[in-house]
Each structure stands twice: as C-alpha cells, then as structure tokens.
Design an enzyme around this catalytic site. Structure first.
Site, short mmCIF file in Angstrom:
data_model
loop_
_atom_site.label_atom_id
_atom_site.label_comp_id
_atom_site.label_asym_id
_atom_site.label_seq_id
_atom_site.Cartn_x
_atom_site.Cartn_y
_atom_site.Cartn_z
N ASP A 179 -35.07 -15.19 -25.76
CA ASP A 179 -34.46 -16.42 -25.22
C ASP A 179 -35.01 -16.75 -23.83
O ASP A 179 -35.18 -17.93 -23.49
CB ASP A 179 -32.94 -16.28 -25.17
CG ASP A 179 -32.31 -16.36 -26.55
OD1 ASP A 179 -33.06 -16.48 -27.54
OD2 ASP A 179 -31.07 -16.30 -26.66
N GLU A 216 -27.12 -10.52 -23.17
CA GLU A 216 -26.24 -10.44 -24.34
C GLU A 216 -25.10 -9.49 -24.00
O GLU A 216 -25.26 -8.59 -23.16
CB GLU A 216 -27.00 -9.96 -25.58
CG GLU A 216 -28.17 -10.84 -25.99
CD GLU A 216 -27.78 -12.25 -26.39
OE1 GLU A 216 -26.59 -12.49 -26.69
OE2 GLU A 216 -28.67 -13.12 -26.39
N HIS A 228 -25.98 -12.00 -32.03
CA HIS A 228 -27.18 -11.33 -31.52
C HIS A 228 -27.66 -10.16 -32.36
O HIS A 228 -28.79 -9.69 -32.18
CB HIS A 228 -26.99 -10.89 -30.06
CG HIS A 228 -25.76 -10.07 -29.79
ND1 HIS A 228 -25.46 -8.91 -30.46
CD2 HIS A 228 -24.75 -10.26 -28.89
CE1 HIS A 228 -24.33 -8.40 -29.98
NE2 HIS A 228 -23.87 -9.21 -29.04
N HIS A 234 -29.93 -14.44 -31.45
CA HIS A 234 -30.04 -14.47 -29.99
C HIS A 234 -30.58 -13.13 -29.51
O HIS A 234 -30.23 -12.08 -30.03
CB HIS A 234 -28.65 -14.70 -29.37
CG HIS A 234 -28.14 -16.10 -29.53
ND1 HIS A 234 -27.66 -16.85 -28.48
CD2 HIS A 234 -28.05 -16.88 -30.63
CE1 HIS A 234 -27.28 -18.03 -28.93
NE2 HIS A 234 -27.51 -18.07 -30.23
N ASP A 265 -31.70 -13.96 -19.10
CA ASP A 265 -30.70 -14.11 -20.15
C ASP A 265 -30.04 -12.76 -20.39
O ASP A 265 -30.63 -11.71 -20.11
CB ASP A 265 -31.34 -14.64 -21.44
CG ASP A 265 -30.29 -14.98 -22.49
OD1 ASP A 265 -29.38 -15.77 -22.19
OD2 ASP A 265 -30.36 -14.44 -23.61
#
Length: 236
Positions: free
Chosen positions: A156, A9, A58, A151, A7
């Site tokens: 995640d 960001e 986030h 997030h 994952d």
C-alpha cells in the site's frame, strides 16, 4: 527533499480499545521519487488476537505473527528510519493513532500530526464527492494495483507513493539538481548530473563529424545544378 510514505496494519480498529500494531511499511521518496530504500516489519501483538474482520482485510493471522518481534524491539529502528522527514499517509489519523499509542507505551515522544500529509484529505479536496479510497485513486490515475489482493503495509505504501505524486499533479518526479538526490552525489562521488553552478563536464575527445568529405562534395555538386538564383547559393 526526503519524504516517507507510511502505512500500517493492525489487529482491529480501536487503538485506545487495546488493538495493536502488527505491520509497518515505509517507502522513502527523494524529490517525490521512490529511492528504493524501505522499512518493513511485521510485529507481534503480544497477547492480543487479530480480529476476524481485520484478518479478512489484510490476511495477517495471529499464528503468523507469533514469532515476530514486538514493537519495543523495532521502535528505535523505525524512528531512525523516518527521522524528521514529512510523513505521507492515507487516512493519517488512524495510522498515527496506533503508532503514537505504541510510542506512548514505551514513553517515547509521539509523532506530531503537523509533519503529516493526509492523502485522503488531499483527494477529498481535489475530487469532492468522489470515492477516495486507495483502490479508487489507483483506478482514477490508471495505477496498476492488481498485486493488491489484500491490504498490506508495504504494498500500500508503494501504491500510495504513486497516488501522492498524481494528487500533486507531478507524474514525473521533481528533478532538482540543487538537491543531492543520488547516493553518489550525497557522498560527493562522481556520477549523475552536475550540481547547479558547476561547469558542465567536457568531452575528453570531440565527437567525429557525421558528415564525410564525400557527403560534402556530393551536396556541393547538387547545389550547382540548381542554377545561379538558388537560395542555397546565398547561405552557408
């Protein structure tokens, strides 16, 4: 079998519009079970600011990222970690778009979508018309996501690892004795189950009998009270 749940960001939504990668989180799966080996980095977006909308999602600020390494300094470590393993990503086109944008900047080979399993697409095929966000899938599968107040790439990824196994219908990790899953087996050291084809390890000393002589005598005396036609006279 080794897989990587991944994952990211970012500063915003547009990889081709100048937004940058600011966090990468990866979790290694061995036979669909987290091995405990992870890769996690926060990254400086250099001159790019984190958009307010992205920050609300986030919680990673431009100020927090100021002293973090740039992607160029972590690219080789990231590529070495994922190796050639299949990648498990939720809404994969987004994450791969940003990763490949950063790799292209460095003139490094980009990631092929052919090695990616998109859990968003898996969920939509399995549950058509139902919500398919990570939070919705955690709720569907009774996965505790209370730690996910914002997030975050590594949190995640850990949640997605559980969701992925559920989507495949494999709550219990696939245990393959033919695959050296444990570190001990990978290094040829003792410990763990024997490989397929190997004889089972034998005890150096037999276990002591659980039935004592007194127990056996008491049982025989009881059977004698049942009469000559008792079934126990004909067995054992």
């Amino acid at each position: 079998m080794r897989e990587i749940v991944l994952d990211t960001e970012t500063t915003g939504l547009e990889a081709k519009g100048g937004d940058r990668l600011i966090e990468i989180g990866c979790v290694e799966l061995i036979n669909r079970f987290p091995s405990g080996v992870e890769f996690h980095r926060f990254l400086s977006p250099e001159a790019k600011e984190v958009h307010a909308d992205a920050f609300r999602i986030h919680g990673i600020s431009t100020a927090f990222l100021k002293d973090k390494p740039v992607f160029k300094d972590e690219a080789d470590a990231f590529l070495n970690f994922i190796g050639d393993a299949p990648l498990i990503i939720h809404n994969a086109s987004f994450d791969i778009g940003f990763l490949n944008m950063e790799l292209e900047r460095l003139k490094k080979p980009v990631l092929d979508m052919g090695r990616v399993t998109d859990t968003l697409q898996l969920a939509r095929r399995k549950f058509p018309g139902s919500p398919a966000s990570l939070d919705a899938l955690c709720k569907r599968f009774n996965i505790d996501n209370t730690q996910r107040t914002k997030h975050g790439a590594i949190v995640d990824s850990l949640l997605l690892a559980q969701v992925y196994v559920e989507l495949l219908g494999e709550r219990q990790a696939t245990l393959s004795l033919a695959t050296d899953a444990s570190a001990g087996n990978r290094n040829g050291q003792p410990g763990g189950p024997p490989r397929v084809g190997e004889p089972a390890r034998q005890r150096t000393r037999p276990l002591p009998p659980r039935l004592s002589e007194a127990d056996a005598a008491a049982h025989a005396a009881f059977v004698n009270t049942l009469g000559l036609t008792a079934i126990w006279k004909r067995v054992g």
